[in-house]
Design an enzyme around this catalytic site. Sequence first.
Site, short mmCIF file in Angstrom:
data_model
loop_
_atom_site.label_atom_id
_atom_site.label_comp_id
_atom_site.label_asym_id
_atom_site.label_seq_id
_atom_site.Cartn_x
_atom_site.Cartn_y
_atom_site.Cartn_z
N ARG A 77 0.83 -1.21 0.00
CA ARG A 77 0.00 0.00 0.00
C ARG A 77 0.87 1.26 0.00
NH1 ARG A 77 -3.95 2.65 4.25
NH2 ARG A 77 -5.39 3.65 2.81
N HIS A 81 0.58 4.31 -2.63
CA HIS A 81 0.36 5.71 -2.23
C HIS A 81 1.51 6.61 -2.65
CE1 HIS A 81 -3.23 5.61 0.72
NE2 HIS A 81 -3.31 4.58 -0.11
N VAL A 85 1.26 9.78 -6.20
CA VAL A 85 1.51 11.21 -5.93
C VAL A 85 2.91 11.53 -6.45
CG1 VAL A 85 1.60 13.02 -4.17
CG2 VAL A 85 0.04 11.08 -3.88
N ASP A 89 8.68 7.88 -6.45
CA ASP A 89 9.95 8.57 -6.18
C ASP A 89 10.29 8.57 -4.70
OD1 ASP A 89 8.03 10.24 -5.20
OD2 ASP A 89 8.77 12.05 -6.16
N GLU A 105 4.07 14.53 2.48
CA GLU A 105 3.06 13.56 2.02
C GLU A 105 2.62 12.58 3.11
OE1 GLU A 105 4.06 11.25 -1.59
OE2 GLU A 105 4.85 13.11 -2.40
N ASN A 111 -2.88 9.52 4.32
CA ASN A 111 -1.73 8.62 4.57
C ASN A 111 -1.55 8.29 6.04
OD1 ASN A 111 -0.98 8.26 1.90
ND2 ASN A 111 0.34 10.07 1.88
N PRO A 181 -7.25 7.51 -4.14
CA PRO A 181 -8.69 7.22 -4.11
C PRO A 181 -9.18 6.95 -2.69
CG PRO A 181 -7.45 5.31 -4.91
CD PRO A 181 -6.46 6.41 -4.72
N HIS A 211 -6.59 -5.86 -2.38
CA HIS A 211 -7.33 -5.85 -1.11
C HIS A 211 -7.72 -7.23 -0.63
CE1 HIS A 211 -8.08 -1.58 -2.57
NE2 HIS A 211 -7.28 -1.50 -1.52
N THR A 212 -7.25 -8.29 -1.32
CA THR A 212 -7.41 -9.63 -0.75
C THR A 212 -6.40 -9.82 0.38
OG1 THR A 212 -5.86 -10.46 -2.42
CG2 THR A 212 -8.21 -10.71 -2.90
C1 HEM Z 1 -8.86 1.50 -6.43
C2 HEM Z 1 -8.88 2.40 -5.52
C3 HEM Z 1 -8.50 2.11 -4.09
C4 HEM Z 1 -9.20 2.49 -2.99
C5 HEM Z 1 -10.49 3.30 -2.96
C6 HEM Z 1 -8.46 1.99 -1.86
C7 HEM Z 1 -8.83 2.17 -0.55
C8 HEM Z 1 -8.29 1.51 0.53
C9 HEM Z 1 -8.75 1.63 1.88
C10 HEM Z 1 -9.91 2.54 2.34
C11 HEM Z 1 -7.98 0.81 2.64
C12 HEM Z 1 -8.10 0.62 4.17
C13 HEM Z 1 -7.13 1.54 4.85
C14 HEM Z 1 -7.26 1.49 6.35
O1 HEM Z 1 -8.36 1.39 6.89
O2 HEM Z 1 -6.20 1.59 7.02
C15 HEM Z 1 -7.02 0.16 1.77
C16 HEM Z 1 -6.09 -0.76 2.19
C17 HEM Z 1 -5.17 -1.35 1.34
N1 HEM Z 1 -4.96 -1.02 0.02
FE1 HEM Z 1 -6.13 0.14 -1.13
N2 HEM Z 1 -7.34 1.33 -2.28
C18 HEM Z 1 -7.32 1.36 -3.65
C19 HEM Z 1 -6.35 0.84 -4.47
C20 HEM Z 1 -5.28 0.10 -4.05
C21 HEM Z 1 -4.21 -0.37 -4.90
C22 HEM Z 1 -4.08 -0.05 -6.39
C23 HEM Z 1 -3.36 -1.09 -4.12
C24 HEM Z 1 -2.08 -1.77 -4.49
C25 HEM Z 1 -1.84 -2.31 -5.64
C26 HEM Z 1 -3.91 -1.10 -2.77
C27 HEM Z 1 -3.39 -1.79 -1.72
C28 HEM Z 1 -3.95 -1.83 -0.45
C29 HEM Z 1 -3.49 -2.73 0.60
C30 HEM Z 1 -2.41 -3.79 0.46
C31 HEM Z 1 -4.25 -2.42 1.73
C32 HEM Z 1 -4.11 -3.07 3.12
C33 HEM Z 1 -3.09 -2.24 3.90
C34 HEM Z 1 -2.75 -2.81 5.27
O3 HEM Z 1 -3.26 -3.86 5.68
O4 HEM Z 1 -1.91 -2.16 5.94
N3 HEM Z 1 -5.05 -0.34 -2.77
N4 HEM Z 1 -7.22 0.62 0.49
#
Ligand code: HEM
Length: 236
Positions: A77, A81, A85, A89, A105, A111, A181, A211-212
């Site tokens: 993640r 992020h 942005v 980099d 950032e 973040n 996003p 998000h799996t």
């Molecule tokens: C498509 C739009 C996306 C949205 C709206 C989104 C939103 C979110 C949100 C709301 C969370 C939960 C954060 C929290 O409660 O701490 C999350 C977690 C996460 N996101 Fe996304 N995300 C997006 C795309 C991505 C992409 C492109 C990736 C990586 C390729 C990604 C990887 C992750 C990972 C791995 C987590 C789990 C982080 C953790 O367990 O520490 N996300 N995301």
Amino acid sequence: MPAPPSSSSSVCTFLLIFLLAVRASNCAAKATKNTRPPRQLSVDYYAKKCPQLEQIVGSVTSQQFKEAPVSGPATIRLFFHDCFVEGCDASILISTKPGSKELAEKDAEDNKDLRVEAFQTINKANELVERKCPGIVSCADILAVAARDFVHLAGGPYYQVKKGRWDGKISMASRVQYNIPRANFTIDQQLKLFNSKGLTLEDLVVLSGAHTFGFAHCKQFVGRLYNYRGTKQPDP
Ligand code: HEM
């Protein structure tokens, strides 16, 4: 070459993470010059100057994955992020300057929930890399390699990472909000943002499969459980 994809969409997600072409305070010192020539990324970019790079980063990621598995999703993640942005980099690793009015950032609202384990992983890897190859490898490359390692450690494929990224000097919280996003974005809003980065609908779908893996805080979806769009009902 990356390993051939299996049928699972999460594997595709992992494969496409390398499409995302994200540093701790000690990394910031590496971003020095203002005018820098463009670099051609390549898999063997450090072959002569730091051939042990991937092995060094690998020693840190595998230990982190054993001792603090959350480092995996956290680092993936963090990479995302950073990349969204100002490109990949490592500007997300730069700390806010003491006394500065402009936050960096990493201190932006969007973040705040990035986990400390991700920053620790990159810091540890950077320390080891600097011991062996001082002043050679960018933190942006360390982050890209570490994210790939965690994809693989979590059961995804192994793919080659092109390297040669510069570390950025500019890190402004004000540039985060419109580039990351949010959980309540519509598909149209998400697609518009991904398109603006040169990514397609397919990339959006596949990358969202990340998000799996990992966790979300309750605040991100509690509204949909108990009060969907003000209906006082769950999201149907
Ligand atoms: C498509 C739009 C996306 C949205 C709206 C989104 C939103 C979110 C949100 C709301 C969370 C939960 C954060 C929290 O409660 O701490 C999350 C977690 C996460 N996101 Fe996304 N995300 C997006 C795309 C991505 C992409 C492109 C990736 C990586 C390729 C990604 C990887 C992750 C990972 C791995 C987590 C789990 C982080 C953790 O367990 O520490 N996300 N995301």
